[in-house]
Design a protein around this motif. Structure first.
Motif, PDB file in Angstrom:
ATOM      1  N   ASN A 140       6.944   1.582 -17.815  1.00  0.00           N
ATOM      2  CA  ASN A 140       6.151   1.762 -19.036  1.00  0.00           C
ATOM      3  C   ASN A 140       4.669   2.004 -18.761  1.00  0.00           C
ATOM      4  OD1 ASN A 140       8.046   0.983 -21.499  1.00  0.00           O
ATOM      5  ND2 ASN A 140       8.500  -0.452 -19.831  1.00  0.00           N
ATOM      6  N   ALA A 141       4.325   2.213 -17.503  1.00  0.00           N
ATOM      7  CA  ALA A 141       2.910   2.310 -17.131  1.00  0.00           C
ATOM      8  C   ALA A 141       2.200   3.475 -17.801  1.00  0.00           C
ATOM      9  CB  ALA A 141       2.776   2.424 -15.612  1.00  0.00           C
ATOM     10  N   ARG A 170      -3.090   4.572 -11.192  1.00  0.00           N
ATOM     11  CA  ARG A 170      -2.203   4.235 -10.073  1.00  0.00           C
ATOM     12  C   ARG A 170      -1.605   2.848 -10.281  1.00  0.00           C
ATOM     13  NH1 ARG A 170      -1.794   6.077  -4.716  1.00  0.00           N
ATOM     14  NH2 ARG A 170      -3.551   7.480  -5.148  1.00  0.00           N
ATOM     15  N   PHE A 171      -0.316   2.743  -9.936  1.00  0.00           N
ATOM     16  CA  PHE A 171       0.398   1.468  -9.990  1.00  0.00           C
ATOM     17  C   PHE A 171       0.648   1.009  -8.553  1.00  0.00           C
ATOM     18  CE2 PHE A 171       3.886  -1.456 -10.253  1.00  0.00           C
ATOM     19  CZ  PHE A 171       3.799  -2.054 -11.506  1.00  0.00           C
ATOM     20  N   VAL A 172       0.161  -0.190  -8.226  1.00  0.00           N
ATOM     21  CA  VAL A 172       0.286  -0.720  -6.865  1.00  0.00           C
ATOM     22  C   VAL A 172       1.064  -2.024  -6.915  1.00  0.00           C
ATOM     23  CG1 VAL A 172      -0.966  -1.632  -4.872  1.00  0.00           C
ATOM     24  CG2 VAL A 172      -1.879   0.332  -6.115  1.00  0.00           C
ATOM     25  N   THR A 173       1.981  -2.204  -5.993  1.00  0.00           N
ATOM     26  CA  THR A 173       2.668  -3.486  -5.879  1.00  0.00           C
ATOM     27  C   THR A 173       2.710  -3.908  -4.418  1.00  0.00           C
ATOM     28  OG1 THR A 173       4.630  -4.758  -6.494  1.00  0.00           O
ATOM     29  CG2 THR A 173       4.997  -2.556  -5.592  1.00  0.00           C
ATOM     30  N   ILE A 174       2.888  -5.212  -4.218  1.00  0.00           N
ATOM     31  CA  ILE A 174       2.865  -5.752  -2.855  1.00  0.00           C
ATOM     32  C   ILE A 174       4.070  -6.628  -2.572  1.00  0.00           C
ATOM     33  CG2 ILE A 174       0.350  -5.777  -2.797  1.00  0.00           C
ATOM     34  CD1 ILE A 174       0.564  -8.842  -3.305  1.00  0.00           C
ATOM     35  N   ALA A 175       4.860  -6.937  -3.624  1.00  0.00           N
ATOM     36  CA  ALA A 175       5.830  -8.013  -3.468  1.00  0.00           C
ATOM     37  C   ALA A 175       7.198  -7.631  -3.977  1.00  0.00           C
ATOM     38  CB  ALA A 175       5.332  -9.262  -4.197  1.00  0.00           C
ATOM     39  N   GLY A 176       8.086  -8.571  -3.813  1.00  0.00           N
ATOM     40  CA  GLY A 176       9.449  -8.427  -4.299  1.00  0.00           C
ATOM     41  C   GLY A 176      10.339  -9.422  -3.596  1.00  0.00           C
ATOM     42  N   THR A 177      11.301  -9.955  -4.318  1.00  0.00           N
ATOM     43  CA  THR A 177      12.233 -10.906  -3.727  1.00  0.00           C
ATOM     44  C   THR A 177      13.335 -10.149  -3.000  1.00  0.00           C
ATOM     45  OG1 THR A 177      11.813 -12.450  -5.527  1.00  0.00           O
ATOM     46  CG2 THR A 177      13.791 -12.821  -4.196  1.00  0.00           C
ATOM     47  N   PRO A 178      13.545 -10.406  -1.708  1.00  0.00           N
ATOM     48  CA  PRO A 178      14.588  -9.682  -0.967  1.00  0.00           C
ATOM     49  C   PRO A 178      15.969  -9.925  -1.576  1.00  0.00           C
ATOM     50  CG  PRO A 178      13.137 -10.900   0.522  1.00  0.00           C
ATOM     51  CD  PRO A 178      12.815 -11.360  -0.863  1.00  0.00           C
ATOM     52  N   SER A 179      16.489  -8.923  -2.266  1.00  0.00           N
ATOM     53  CA  SER A 179      17.802  -9.034  -2.900  1.00  0.00           C
ATOM     54  C   SER A 179      18.331  -7.626  -3.135  1.00  0.00           C
ATOM     55  CB  SER A 179      17.697  -9.787  -4.232  1.00  0.00           C
ATOM     56  OG  SER A 179      16.882  -9.072  -5.141  1.00  0.00           O
ATOM     57  N   ILE A 180      19.628  -7.544  -3.435  1.00  0.00           N
ATOM     58  CA  ILE A 180      20.237  -6.239  -3.690  1.00  0.00           C
ATOM     59  C   ILE A 180      19.598  -5.581  -4.909  1.00  0.00           C
ATOM     60  CG2 ILE A 180      22.371  -5.039  -4.266  1.00  0.00           C
ATOM     61  CD1 ILE A 180      22.261  -6.044  -1.408  1.00  0.00           C
ATOM     62  N   ARG A 240       3.664   7.694 -13.406  1.00  0.00           N
ATOM     63  CA  ARG A 240       2.363   7.427 -12.800  1.00  0.00           C
ATOM     64  C   ARG A 240       2.544   7.210 -11.299  1.00  0.00           C
ATOM     65  NH1 ARG A 240       1.299   9.235 -16.922  1.00  0.00           N
ATOM     66  NH2 ARG A 240      -0.095   8.468 -18.568  1.00  0.00           N
ATOM     67  N   THR A 241       1.483   7.426 -10.547  1.00  0.00           N
ATOM     68  CA  THR A 241       1.547   7.285  -9.088  1.00  0.00           C
ATOM     69  C   THR A 241       1.892   5.847  -8.709  1.00  0.00           C
ATOM     70  OG1 THR A 241      -0.140   8.997  -8.841  1.00  0.00           O
ATOM     71  CG2 THR A 241       0.258   7.566  -6.939  1.00  0.00           C
ATOM     72  N   PHE A 242       2.872   5.711  -7.818  1.00  0.00           N
ATOM     73  CA  PHE A 242       3.331   4.394  -7.382  1.00  0.00           C
ATOM     74  C   PHE A 242       2.992   4.211  -5.902  1.00  0.00           C
ATOM     75  CE2 PHE A 242       6.437   1.584  -5.418  1.00  0.00           C
ATOM     76  CZ  PHE A 242       6.477   0.508  -6.289  1.00  0.00           C
ATOM     77  N   THR A 243       2.429   3.041  -5.561  1.00  0.00           N
ATOM     78  CA  THR A 243       2.061   2.754  -4.170  1.00  0.00           C
ATOM     79  C   THR A 243       2.513   1.347  -3.807  1.00  0.00           C
ATOM     80  OG1 THR A 243       0.091   4.152  -4.352  1.00  0.00           O
ATOM     81  CG2 THR A 243       0.174   2.615  -2.495  1.00  0.00           C
ATOM     82  N   PHE A 244       3.206   1.241  -2.684  1.00  0.00           N
ATOM     83  CA  PHE A 244       3.588  -0.075  -2.161  1.00  0.00           C
ATOM     84  C   PHE A 244       2.685  -0.374  -0.967  1.00  0.00           C
ATOM     85  CE2 PHE A 244       6.065  -2.941   0.556  1.00  0.00           C
ATOM     86  CZ  PHE A 244       6.412  -3.923  -0.364  1.00  0.00           C
ATOM     87  N   VAL A 245       1.953  -1.489  -1.033  1.00  0.00           N
ATOM     88  CA  VAL A 245       0.955  -1.817  -0.010  1.00  0.00           C
ATOM     89  C   VAL A 245       1.446  -2.952   0.871  1.00  0.00           C
ATOM     90  CG1 VAL A 245      -1.357  -2.753   0.391  1.00  0.00           C
ATOM     91  CG2 VAL A 245      -1.009  -1.009  -1.364  1.00  0.00           C
ATOM     92  N   THR A 246       1.400  -2.734   2.157  1.00  0.00           N
ATOM     93  CA  THR A 246       1.568  -3.815   3.133  1.00  0.00           C
ATOM     94  C   THR A 246       0.272  -3.893   3.926  1.00  0.00           C
ATOM     95  OG1 THR A 246       2.528  -2.282   4.743  1.00  0.00           O
ATOM     96  CG2 THR A 246       4.047  -3.504   3.336  1.00  0.00           C
ATOM     97  N   ALA A 247      -0.195  -5.100   4.166  1.00  0.00           N
ATOM     98  CA  ALA A 247      -1.511  -5.278   4.791  1.00  0.00           C
ATOM     99  C   ALA A 247      -1.536  -4.718   6.207  1.00  0.00           C
ATOM    100  CB  ALA A 247      -1.880  -6.754   4.815  1.00  0.00           C
ATOM    101  N   ASN A 248      -2.462  -3.812   6.452  1.00  0.00           N
ATOM    102  CA  ASN A 248      -2.698  -3.286   7.794  1.00  0.00           C
ATOM    103  C   ASN A 248      -3.942  -3.944   8.363  1.00  0.00           C
ATOM    104  OD1 ASN A 248      -0.554  -1.333   7.845  1.00  0.00           O
ATOM    105  ND2 ASN A 248      -1.755  -0.114   6.399  1.00  0.00           N
ATOM    106  N   THR A 249      -3.801  -4.611   9.490  1.00  0.00           N
ATOM    107  CA  THR A 249      -4.922  -5.351  10.066  1.00  0.00           C
ATOM    108  C   THR A 249      -6.080  -4.414  10.366  1.00  0.00           C
ATOM    109  OG1 THR A 249      -3.310  -6.823  11.095  1.00  0.00           O
ATOM    110  CG2 THR A 249      -5.585  -6.990  11.851  1.00  0.00           C
ATOM    111  N   ASN A 250      -7.236  -4.734   9.794  1.00  0.00           N
ATOM    112  CA  ASN A 250      -8.408  -3.873   9.934  1.00  0.00           C
ATOM    113  C   ASN A 250      -9.659  -4.749  10.001  1.00  0.00           C
ATOM    114  OD1 ASN A 250     -10.693  -2.169   9.328  1.00  0.00           O
ATOM    115  ND2 ASN A 250      -9.254  -0.616   8.618  1.00  0.00           N
TER     116      ASN A 250
END
Length: 665
Positions: free
Chosen positions: A555-556, A566-576, A597-607
């Protein structure tokens, strides 16, 4: 800066020219110091005794000081390049007004520089500094302050008096000291043992009056009893600090150099073995004093660099000896993850040191851990993919601590650092960890090790979700603002200059507001989708820290700007179900009813650059760690159990070290 005149005579130059060459030598030495990481440099530029020299020479020195200091303070010049601020130490009342005006101008021009400090002793002698400090301390202790009745400073006299009073309490009333007799003795100037007097008696007889001269070189103020009213209000109003509470700290804070750090290295040129009335108070048992057989204009890289490097090498060696690495360490470890690592963590008092701890490779740093900060990723990896870890495994990525040894040139032994390790090594719940070059950065001066440990994964994730996609004035919606990542996201978005709306449960609303959120929505009492759709906001960025369902993304288009939103997410419960929903979001085209809308999944990159920016914001007070609970290392299982409950407000930390390391002076 001694030897300018002798150098001029030796080379048949004008005396003023010798001083000019001395200033050039100063610029060279300062550049070496600042490049080498020296934070505070103090120079003896002009002694009060120098006023005894010829007027021509004194005027030349004054004119040179006012032009050279301003010149070095200009934009792009030495102080600006190295972020050094100028402080003038000494009796400035002796300086000509035109010189003082320019000197103060240099101080003002460098006032906001915060990387280094140049203390210019001008005009100065150490004896005058000590005398001034004593005079001001005496004045402080001779100034009446307000004190509530019954409160008295802690001192030996008061302890003895109270002990004496307890002894007297067992004596019959007729054997107690006669209060009237003691007061009568005081009135006639006779001595009375203060241990025989009560607080009330002392208050009635110790009201003092200060007599002092108006001149700065007069004797110390004298004290005498006040005649007249000894009423209760007067006694409460007139109180003088107890001289027995005087310590060297009182004198230290009245010196010109306060609050500079302790003096580590004092270099004296000109081939003489005396301090010449310079930094006498600041020298202490650990100050290294170096006498060099060269005149100041000759003092250059070849004389100074070996001295500086030798001192730095000695400091590192001593620090390394203080942080000796044992053969074993304490660590909270798991071997089996069935049922969750929170049920399997055990304290191992003789755990093996991490790989390469005693033979570091290029780019590695050995850190003695002060605090570790568990994250959901720590238990999710252990619970779901335990086979990637060597057993027994020491969990936790985020840490803060002190450098034991480093193969990185910019990190010194004894320096406080923070960051994160990488899976599957992890290891922050052990007393020692080996960290790669990307995950180890210095802790800012005004940030505690406990707060710094919280940055690791969540601070980096928050930064990489907000900063690349938002700018000043943008409207940002954060779903889940009271958790570890959410608390950082709110503050980072505000540091960027965004308008922030976030969600949380009712009890955490005030927390989110205190972190800077402009609007807070209670997700337990409000339908988030309806709220967003009806709010009229046209958001630039939505960050979902929960991603319980993909509905917020589907619905974004109703509340997220087209094209740039932009829609960004970082999480989710590991499940089917999560995997299916996630794949739909990624591959289902918008023309067939997918997301618009643009979807982005972010995982932290050490910087380390991103860490440095967060550290800067923390030092400035724009970002802070929100810590709900602290656990000891033996209770690390409880820390994970609390984290897995999903009710954490901010972060939980685990104290790994038995004694927290302190910042080196």
């Amino acid at each position: 800066m001694d030897g300018n005149r002798r150098y001029a005579r030796t080379h048949k130059l004008e005396t003023v020219e010798g001083h000019h060459l001395g200033f050039e030598a100063l610029a060279r030495i300062l550049e070496v110091c600042y490049k080498s990481g020296v934070k505070v440099v103090t120079i003896y530029a002009f002694s009060i005794e120098n006023f005894k020299r010829s007027k021509y020479e004194v005027d030349g020195l004054m004119d040179m000081a006012k032009t050279k200091l301003v010149q070095m303070s200009q934009h792009g010049e030495l102080f600006d390049r190295y972020g050094a601020s100028v402080r003038i130490l000494g009796d400035k009342s002796l300086v000509r007004e035109d010189v003082l005006e320019q000197v103060d101008r240099a101080v003002e021009m460098t006032r906001h520089n915060d990387q280094a400090v140049l203390n210019v002793c001008f005009p100065y002698t150490s004896r005058e500094e000590i005398t001034r400090s004593i005079r001001e301390t005496v004045a402080e202790f001779s100034t009446a302050t307000q004190r509530p009745r019954g409160q008295r400073g802690f001192s030996e006299t008061h302890v003895l008096r109270n002990l004496r009073r307890r002894q007297l309490s067992s004596v019959a009333e007729e054997d107690k000291p006669d209060k009237e007799r003691m007061l009568d003795l005081l009135d006639h100037g006779q001595e009375v043992d203060s241990s025989e007097m009560s607080d009330q008696d002392l208050d009635a007889s110790s009201t003092l009056q200060v007599e002092s001269s108006q001149t700065s070189h007069s004797p110390s103020p004298t004290l005498k009893p006040l005649a007249g009213d000894n009423s209760s209000s007067e006694r409460n109003r007139q109180h003088y600090p107890d001289p027995e509470t005087l310590t060297e700290d009182h004198l230290d804070k009245n010196t010109y150099t306060f609050p500079a750090p302790p003096l580590d290295l004092l270099v004296r040129t000109s081939g003489v073995s005396r301090l010449s009335d310079f930094m006498l108070w600041q020298c202490h048992e650990e100050t290294e004093i170096k006498f060099l057989d060269c005149l100041w204009p000759e003092f250059d890289l070849y004389q100074f660099l070996p001295t500086l490097l030798e001192w730095q090498w000695r400091q590192r060696r001593e620090a390394a000896e203080e942080i000796a690495v044992p053969d074993h360490m304490r660590a909270s470890q798991w071997t089996y993850s069935h049922g969750g690592i929170d049920k399997n963590l055990k304290l191992n008092p003789k755990a093996s040191l991490p790989k390469n701890a005693k033979s570091l490779r290029a780019g590695q740093t050995l850190v003695k851990v002060a605090y570790a900060c568990p994250n959901p990723i720590d238990y999710k990896l252990a619970d779901n993919v335990p086979f990637i870890f060597s057993k027994p495994a020491t969990p936790c990525l985020d840490y803060s601590g002190i450098v034991v040894e480093s193969k990185l040139g910019h990190l010194k032994t004894g320096e406080l650092v923070f960051g994160k390790t990488e899976p599957p090594s992890c290891g922050a719940l052990g007393e020692y960890i080996v960290v790669g070059k990307e995950g180890c950065v210095p802790v800012p001066n005004d940030v505690s090790l406990k707060d710094a440990a919280c940055v690791g994964v969540v601070g980096l994730t928050a930064y990489q979700c907000i900063v690349p996609y938002a700018k000043k004035g943008d409207k940002v919606f954060i779903n889940g603002g009271s958790g570890g990542t959410g608390t950082f996201m709110i503050q980072i978005a505000k540091a960027v200059g965004c308008h922030v709306t976030t969600t949380c449960s009712g009890p955490n609303v005030e927390l989110c507001k205190s972190l800077g959120a402009d609007e807070v929505v209670d997700y337990k009492t409000t339908d988030i989708l309806k709220k967003l759709t009806s709010s009229g906001h046209n958001y630039d960025l939505i960050v979902d820290t929960v991603f319980a369902t993909p509905a917020l993304y589907w619905n974004a288009h109703k509340y997220l700007k087209p094209t740039t939103g932009r829609f960004v997410t970082i999480a989710g419960t590991p499940s089917i179900s999560f995997i299916i929903d996630f794949l739909k979001v990624l591959v289902w085209p918008s023309v067939l009813g997918g997301g618009q809308r643009t979807f982005t999944f972010v995982t932290a990159n050490t910087n380390p650059t991103h860490y440095a920016e967060i550290a800067k914001w923390m030092e400035e007070g724009k970002v802070k760690a929100v810590i709900e609970k602290e656990f000891e290392l033996e209770d690390a299982d409880k820390a994970f159990a609390h984290l897995k409950s999903g009710r954490t407000k901010g972060k939980v930390v685990v104290k790994v070290c038995e004694e927290e390391p302190t910042r080196p002076e």
